[in-house]
Write an enzyme that holds these catalytic residues in place. Structure first.
Site, PDB file in Angstrom:
ATOM      1  CG  HIS A  14       6.930  11.337  40.154  1.00 40.02           C
ATOM      2  ND1 HIS A  14       8.316  11.459  40.123  1.00 40.02           N
ATOM      3  CD2 HIS A  14       6.574  11.096  38.868  1.00 40.02           C
ATOM      4  CE1 HIS A  14       8.743  11.313  38.891  1.00 40.02           C
ATOM      5  NE2 HIS A  14       7.706  11.064  38.097  1.00 40.02           N
ATOM      6  CG  ASP A  16       2.190  14.373  34.055  1.00 47.27           C
ATOM      7  OD1 ASP A  16       2.629  15.269  33.301  1.00 47.27           O
ATOM      8  OD2 ASP A  16       2.784  13.316  34.267  1.00 47.27           O
ATOM      9  CG  HIS A  23       3.284   8.369  36.731  1.00 47.69           C
ATOM     10  ND1 HIS A  23       3.302   9.443  35.865  1.00 47.69           N
ATOM     11  CD2 HIS A  23       4.578   8.114  37.052  1.00 47.69           C
ATOM     12  CE1 HIS A  23       4.558   9.818  35.675  1.00 47.69           C
ATOM     13  NE2 HIS A  23       5.350   9.023  36.387  1.00 47.69           N
ATOM     14  CD  GLN A  81      12.642   9.166  40.148  1.00 45.91           C
ATOM     15  OE1 GLN A  81      13.622   8.424  40.226  1.00 45.91           O
ATOM     16  NE2 GLN A  81      12.038   9.652  41.200  1.00 45.91           N
TER      17      GLN A  81
END
Length: 147
Positions: free
Chosen positions: A102, A35, A104, A96
């Site tokens: 996705h 990220d 995390h 989102q």
């Protein structure tokens, strides 16, 4: 119907190699990369390579591969980053920030400051530091059994 990519989707562009991402793992079905605004260094995003916006949109055949790799990443956080544990989560539409499913996977340690849903973001000091975190996770994944 699965879509190979969605115009303007940042994650699709990373998957296709059109945008740079610090890739941690890649299989035929999924990709994981750091990220850019991590909760903690090593915070990884795991995505299906095909564009699916939410978990309910994900075909059954991709559920196992996606969450099998989430499991491996959680273990890699502990082994590769010496984290005490991990936080694994996903959002469907609400909160989102990118409309591409996705997961995390975030390294956690006691007293790391993460409380409830207050998630302060940090950043890497440099591209080299991000690359070093990605490499540590890649090495740990090599030692982690494939699903």
């Amino acid at each position: 119907m699965p879509r190979k990519g969605e115009a303007g989707c940042v994650f699709c562009e990373i998957v296709k190699g059109e945008l740079h991402g610090h890739v941690v793992l890649e299989t035929d079905e999924v990709m994981a990369f750091l990220d850019t605004r991590p909760l903690f260094k090593g915070h990884t995003l795991l995505v299906p390579k095909e564009h699916h916006e939410t978990l309910p949109d994900l075909p059954e055949g991709l559920v196992g591969p996606l969450f099998g790799e989430a499991k491996r990443l959680a273990k890699a956080m502990e082994e590769g980053l010496e984290a005490a544990g991990s936080f694994v989560a996903l959002n469907n539409r609400i909160s989102q920030s990118v409309p591409h499913l996705h997961v995390h996977v975030v390294p956690r340690n006691p007293k790391d400051g993460l409380r409830g849903f207050f998630w302060p973001r940090t950043k890497y000091a440099s591209d080299a530091e991000a690359a070093e975190y990605a490499a540590r996770l890649q090495e740990a994944l090599l030692r982690t059994e494939t699903v």
